[in-house]
Design a protein around this motif. Structure first.
Motif, PDB file in Angstrom:
ATOM      1  N   LYS A  82     -10.747   9.222 -48.849  1.00 29.33           N
ATOM      2  CA  LYS A  82     -12.172   9.400 -48.554  1.00 29.33           C
ATOM      3  C   LYS A  82     -12.550   9.076 -47.111  1.00 29.33           C
ATOM      4  O   LYS A  82     -13.533   9.581 -46.600  1.00 29.33           O
ATOM      5  CB  LYS A  82     -13.014   8.535 -49.495  1.00 29.33           C
ATOM      6  CG  LYS A  82     -12.911   8.959 -50.942  1.00 29.33           C
ATOM      7  CD  LYS A  82     -13.747   8.064 -51.820  1.00 29.33           C
ATOM      8  CE  LYS A  82     -13.626   8.475 -53.280  1.00 29.33           C
ATOM      9  NZ  LYS A  82     -14.406   7.576 -54.142  1.00 29.33           N
ATOM     10  N   LEU A  83     -11.773   8.207 -46.471  1.00 28.64           N
ATOM     11  CA  LEU A  83     -12.081   7.756 -45.119  1.00 28.64           C
ATOM     12  C   LEU A  83     -10.895   8.004 -44.198  1.00 28.64           C
ATOM     13  O   LEU A  83      -9.746   8.021 -44.642  1.00 28.64           O
ATOM     14  CB  LEU A  83     -12.395   6.261 -45.106  1.00 28.64           C
ATOM     15  CG  LEU A  83     -13.582   5.774 -45.925  1.00 28.64           C
ATOM     16  CD1 LEU A  83     -13.655   4.259 -45.871  1.00 28.64           C
ATOM     17  CD2 LEU A  83     -14.871   6.385 -45.428  1.00 28.64           C
ATOM     18  N   ALA A  84     -11.208   8.176 -42.920  1.00 28.40           N
ATOM     19  CA  ALA A  84     -10.171   8.263 -41.894  1.00 28.40           C
ATOM     20  C   ALA A  84     -10.585   7.358 -40.744  1.00 28.40           C
ATOM     21  O   ALA A  84     -11.774   7.113 -40.526  1.00 28.40           O
ATOM     22  CB  ALA A  84      -9.994   9.695 -41.407  1.00 28.40           C
ATOM     23  N   VAL A  85      -9.595   6.877 -40.011  1.00 26.52           N
ATOM     24  CA  VAL A  85      -9.852   6.102 -38.803  1.00 26.52           C
ATOM     25  C   VAL A  85      -9.162   6.819 -37.649  1.00 26.52           C
ATOM     26  O   VAL A  85      -8.085   7.388 -37.811  1.00 26.52           O
ATOM     27  CB  VAL A  85      -9.368   4.631 -38.943  1.00 26.52           C
ATOM     28  CG1 VAL A  85      -7.887   4.549 -39.156  1.00 26.52           C
ATOM     29  CG2 VAL A  85      -9.809   3.791 -37.767  1.00 26.52           C
ATOM     30  N   SER A  86      -9.826   6.839 -36.493  1.00 27.61           N
ATOM     31  CA  SER A  86      -9.262   7.496 -35.311  1.00 27.61           C
ATOM     32  C   SER A  86      -9.248   6.525 -34.142  1.00 27.61           C
ATOM     33  O   SER A  86     -10.098   5.651 -34.026  1.00 27.61           O
ATOM     34  CB  SER A  86     -10.070   8.745 -34.952  1.00 27.61           C
ATOM     35  OG  SER A  86     -11.427   8.427 -34.716  1.00 27.61           O
ATOM     36  N   ALA A  87      -8.252   6.702 -33.265  1.00 26.38           N
ATOM     37  CA  ALA A  87      -8.068   5.862 -32.080  1.00 26.38           C
ATOM     38  C   ALA A  87      -8.170   6.744 -30.850  1.00 26.38           C
ATOM     39  O   ALA A  87      -7.565   7.812 -30.801  1.00 26.38           O
ATOM     40  CB  ALA A  87      -6.696   5.186 -32.135  1.00 26.38           C
ATOM     41  N   SER A  88      -8.926   6.290 -29.834  1.00 25.26           N
ATOM     42  CA  SER A  88      -9.225   7.159 -28.701  1.00 25.26           C
ATOM     43  C   SER A  88      -9.082   6.473 -27.346  1.00 25.26           C
ATOM     44  O   SER A  88      -9.169   5.247 -27.236  1.00 25.26           O
ATOM     45  CB  SER A  88     -10.652   7.689 -28.841  1.00 25.26           C
ATOM     46  OG  SER A  88     -11.051   8.446 -27.726  1.00 25.26           O
ATOM     47  N   ASP A  89      -8.914   7.314 -26.323  1.00 30.78           N
ATOM     48  CA  ASP A  89      -8.941   6.853 -24.939  1.00 30.78           C
ATOM     49  C   ASP A  89     -10.320   6.355 -24.526  1.00 30.78           C
ATOM     50  O   ASP A  89     -10.462   5.742 -23.472  1.00 30.78           O
ATOM     51  CB  ASP A  89      -8.524   7.983 -23.989  1.00 30.78           C
ATOM     52  CG  ASP A  89      -7.020   8.126 -23.857  1.00 30.78           C
ATOM     53  OD1 ASP A  89      -6.276   7.277 -24.383  1.00 30.78           O
ATOM     54  OD2 ASP A  89      -6.578   9.091 -23.225  1.00 30.78           O
ATOM     55  N   ASP A  90     -11.352   6.610 -25.322  1.00 29.58           N
ATOM     56  CA  ASP A  90     -12.693   6.133 -24.983  1.00 29.58           C
ATOM     57  C   ASP A  90     -12.882   4.656 -25.344  1.00 29.58           C
ATOM     58  O   ASP A  90     -13.994   4.151 -25.324  1.00 29.58           O
ATOM     59  CB  ASP A  90     -13.775   7.010 -25.617  1.00 29.58           C
ATOM     60  CG  ASP A  90     -13.837   6.924 -27.138  1.00 29.58           C
ATOM     61  OD1 ASP A  90     -13.139   6.090 -27.746  1.00 29.58           O
ATOM     62  OD2 ASP A  90     -14.589   7.719 -27.732  1.00 29.58           O
ATOM     63  N   GLU A  91     -11.757   3.967 -25.672  1.00 24.98           N
ATOM     64  CA  GLU A  91     -11.750   2.539 -25.977  1.00 24.98           C
ATOM     65  C   GLU A  91     -12.403   2.211 -27.311  1.00 24.98           C
ATOM     66  O   GLU A  91     -12.871   1.095 -27.532  1.00 24.98           O
ATOM     67  CB  GLU A  91     -12.387   1.725 -24.846  1.00 24.98           C
ATOM     68  CG  GLU A  91     -11.709   1.926 -23.514  1.00 24.98           C
ATOM     69  CD  GLU A  91     -12.413   1.263 -22.361  1.00 24.98           C
ATOM     70  OE1 GLU A  91     -13.133   0.270 -22.571  1.00 24.98           O
ATOM     71  OE2 GLU A  91     -12.247   1.747 -21.226  1.00 24.98           O
ATOM     72  N   THR A  92     -12.446   3.186 -28.230  1.00 21.28           N
ATOM     73  CA  THR A  92     -13.033   2.935 -29.539  1.00 21.28           C
ATOM     74  C   THR A  92     -12.101   3.392 -30.658  1.00 21.28           C
ATOM     75  O   THR A  92     -11.247   4.254 -30.482  1.00 21.28           O
ATOM     76  CB  THR A  92     -14.380   3.666 -29.738  1.00 21.28           C
ATOM     77  OG1 THR A  92     -14.157   5.080 -29.778  1.00 21.28           O
ATOM     78  CG2 THR A  92     -15.386   3.316 -28.663  1.00 21.28           C
ATOM     79  N   LEU A  93     -12.348   2.784 -31.814  1.00 23.84           N
ATOM     80  CA  LEU A  93     -11.849   3.266 -33.095  1.00 23.84           C
ATOM     81  C   LEU A  93     -13.074   3.737 -33.841  1.00 23.84           C
ATOM     82  O   LEU A  93     -14.123   3.087 -33.782  1.00 23.84           O
ATOM     83  CB  LEU A  93     -11.203   2.139 -33.902  1.00 23.84           C
ATOM     84  CG  LEU A  93      -9.971   1.470 -33.360  1.00 23.84           C
ATOM     85  CD1 LEU A  93      -9.615   0.261 -34.220  1.00 23.84           C
ATOM     86  CD2 LEU A  93      -8.816   2.453 -33.346  1.00 23.84           C
TER      87      LEU A  93
END
Length: 147
Positions: free
Chosen positions: A82-93
């Motif tokens: 139901k959920l996903a988590v993403s990791a980014s160069d924008d310094e956020t999850l």
């Protein structure tokens, strides 16, 4: 399923060793792919600053998840799908509700100018582990964010 620098995803029959489908939709390199536990959907992460939700049975895009302001380096799907988590160069999850395609929470790293490069959701469906470019590891609990 594989990701590629040609901005597509390839769906493979591993027993036959043949390509089943090419999924197109990203305008940047595809950096990561996570497949839902039921094997019917996948989420891809791209340099185009988006994630895409895919129907693997139909071979089509279901939704574009927008909200990051930098390249998306990694993605993981919770065990319930139901959920996903993403990791980014924008310094956020970011935590995403896959039913609505909306970001329901954003987490920021401690150190400036350090992008998130990895993320995973533990089998308990509540613990998220993420790694920054600096080598710092984060352990987050998703309590109170779900019904």
């Amino acid at each position: 399923m594989t990701s590629s620098k040609d901005k597509t995803l390839k769906l493979w029959d591993l027993e036959q060793g043949r390509e089943l489908a090419t999924l197109s939709g990203h305008s940047g390199w595809v950096n990561a792919v996570a497949i839902a536990p039921d094997g019917k959907r996948a989420v891809s992460a791209s340099d185009d600053k988006t994630l895409k939700l895919w129907d693997l049975e139909q071979g089509r895009e279901l939704a574009t998840l927008s909200g990051h302001s930098g390249w998306v380096n990694a993605v993981a799907i919770a065990p319930d799908g139901k959920l996903a988590v993403s990791a980014s160069d924008d310094e956020t999850l970011k935590l995403w509700d896959l039913a609505t395609g909306r970001a329901i929470a954003t987490f920021t790293g401690e150190f400036s100018f350090k992008s998130f490069k990895s993320c995973a959701v533990a089998s308990d469906g509540v613990t998220v582990v993420a790694g920054e470019m600096s080598g710092q590891m984060y352990f987050l609990r998703l309590e109170g964010l779900r019904d």
